[in-house]
Design an enzyme around this catalytic site. Structure first.
Site, PDB file in Angstrom:
ATOM      1  N   SER A  17      -2.147 115.831  26.858  1.00 41.56           N
ATOM      2  CA  SER A  17      -1.742 115.781  28.265  1.00 41.56           C
ATOM      3  C   SER A  17      -1.946 117.136  28.935  1.00 41.56           C
ATOM      4  O   SER A  17      -2.554 117.238  30.007  1.00 41.56           O
ATOM      5  CB  SER A  17      -0.265 115.387  28.394  1.00 41.56           C
ATOM      6  OG  SER A  17      -0.061 114.066  27.970  1.00 41.56           O
ATOM      7  N   ARG A  40       4.254 121.357  34.572  1.00 37.54           N
ATOM      8  CA  ARG A  40       5.219 120.295  34.242  1.00 37.54           C
ATOM      9  C   ARG A  40       5.440 119.344  35.415  1.00 37.54           C
ATOM     10  O   ARG A  40       5.719 118.166  35.219  1.00 37.54           O
ATOM     11  CB  ARG A  40       6.554 120.894  33.803  1.00 37.54           C
ATOM     12  CG  ARG A  40       6.492 121.342  32.360  1.00 37.54           C
ATOM     13  CD  ARG A  40       7.881 121.384  31.744  1.00 37.54           C
ATOM     14  NE  ARG A  40       7.757 121.701  30.344  1.00 37.54           N
ATOM     15  CZ  ARG A  40       8.181 120.912  29.361  1.00 37.54           C
ATOM     16  NH1 ARG A  40       8.782 119.775  29.624  1.00 37.54           N
ATOM     17  NH2 ARG A  40       8.024 121.267  28.109  1.00 37.54           N
ATOM     18  N   HIS A  43       2.531 117.099  35.228  1.00 37.48           N
ATOM     19  CA  HIS A  43       2.740 116.207  34.092  1.00 37.48           C
ATOM     20  C   HIS A  43       3.701 115.076  34.430  1.00 37.48           C
ATOM     21  O   HIS A  43       3.474 113.911  34.082  1.00 37.48           O
ATOM     22  CB  HIS A  43       3.277 117.037  32.923  1.00 37.48           C
ATOM     23  CG  HIS A  43       3.516 116.283  31.659  1.00 37.48           C
ATOM     24  ND1 HIS A  43       4.783 116.005  31.202  1.00 37.48           N
ATOM     25  CD2 HIS A  43       2.666 115.744  30.766  1.00 37.48           C
ATOM     26  CE1 HIS A  43       4.685 115.324  30.066  1.00 37.48           C
ATOM     27  NE2 HIS A  43       3.418 115.152  29.771  1.00 37.48           N
TER      28      HIS A  43
END
Lengths: 209, 209
Positions: A17, A40, A43
């Site tokens: 990822s 993040r 993500h």
């Protein structure tokens, strides 16, 4: 035998990822701590283009990281944000408070429950990391409180989402002349997952996974 | 006096939000129940264009609504989804289960904890409304379980998010030859807020607010 062919090892999923994210995003204008927040948030949202909508004051992410290391409380607007904060990452067993829970349902209020809850936590926002993932009114109220003399938070993570007040409240945060450090996503996009991801990145303090 | 001018009445905010959404989105190809799911997903994400990425099987939203009315359990992959389900909207005090909580941390697993948790809830997925807002592996495992003979859920709300497996797991859901009713968001986008919003729309069963 599964009819499906997919990665199921969690460590491999995480590595792959963030490999994809680092291929697709440009974090070069960001400091290391801010880059870890940005990756993040990407993500958590599945959207690489949020990076270009991130707004931040200089040193804001670092200030948030230091506050968490020093044991600062985290004040979320709603439970979904609190549910997304990974407790095992928190560096000092930091308390996680929820504004909405500070104002139980059923009371007659002149505004939203999240704004009233933020006000009731006024004794806790000085030095705290505030994570707004839902309610523009909670962010507006926080700005009003500091403008009226309340102690400043260490950092405001501004990720309210939606069509009424979200973009405007984040503009007000970015334009704040109060010296409140901020990381925010401009526009209508945002959400609890992004706000929690930002907290988790600050708690980890380095690139994931 | 606030230095900011913004809507703070919750009812007015809700009305104005859905007015804007109905102006910007075309729900005309959707049934009323599905349209209410779609508008709440847009509301939760701030993104009108998700409507064109919605995929659904005929009658799926209605099947989910009926299951909730009949007291079906809701099985979420993660706590954030469960935190976003408005309990007061649930028509039959429906139980909300979390796959991740069915598999406590610390155990040695061959895959992800959410997939293992889904498997441990195998006795609960028949007839349930499954709401996946995070983990592609939980969705893949669910499909594997039904392919292997487990009872079918009433509905799968497929909103896993991210870069590895999210799009693929939703493609597998949409292509499922198992007769599993679904509403899903194709591509990388998704998330707990959208999955919870979809549950809330089914629970309400009509247009918001």
């Amino acid at each position: 035998m599964s009819p499906y062919d997919y990665l199921c090892d969690p460590a491999a999923i995480g590595r792959r990822s963030f490999e994809i994210i680092r291929t697709e995003c440009d974090f070069s204008r960001l400091t290391p701590v801010l880059a870890s927040v940005a990756e993040r948030v990407v993500h958590a949202s599945g959207m690489p283009d949020v990076v270009s909508d991130l707004r931040f004051s200089p040193g804001a992410a670092e200030a948030g990281r230091e506050a968490l290391l020093s044991g600062a409380a985290i004040v979320a607007d709603v439970r979904m944000v609190a549910a997304g904060v990974t407790r095992s990452l928190l560096p000092a067993g930091n308390e996680v408070l929820v504004a909405l829970d500070a104002c139980p349902p059923g009371e007659a209020l002149s505004g939203t429950r999240s704004a009233a809850g933020m006000e009731r936590l006024s004794g806790r926002i000085g030095g705290a990391v505030i994570a707004i993932g839902n309610a523009p009114t909670a962010l507006f109220r926080l700005l009003e409180m500091v403008a009226a003399g309340a102690p400043k938070p260490a950092l405001v993570l501004g990720f309210p989402v939606g069509f009424v007040g979200a973009a405007e409240s984040k503009e007000a945060l970015v334009a704040n002349g109060l010296g409140i450090p901020y990381v925010a996503l401009s526009g209508r996009r945002g959400g609890s997952a992004m706000a929690a991801a930002a907290v988790n990145a600050l708690a980890l303090g380095r690139n994931a996974p």
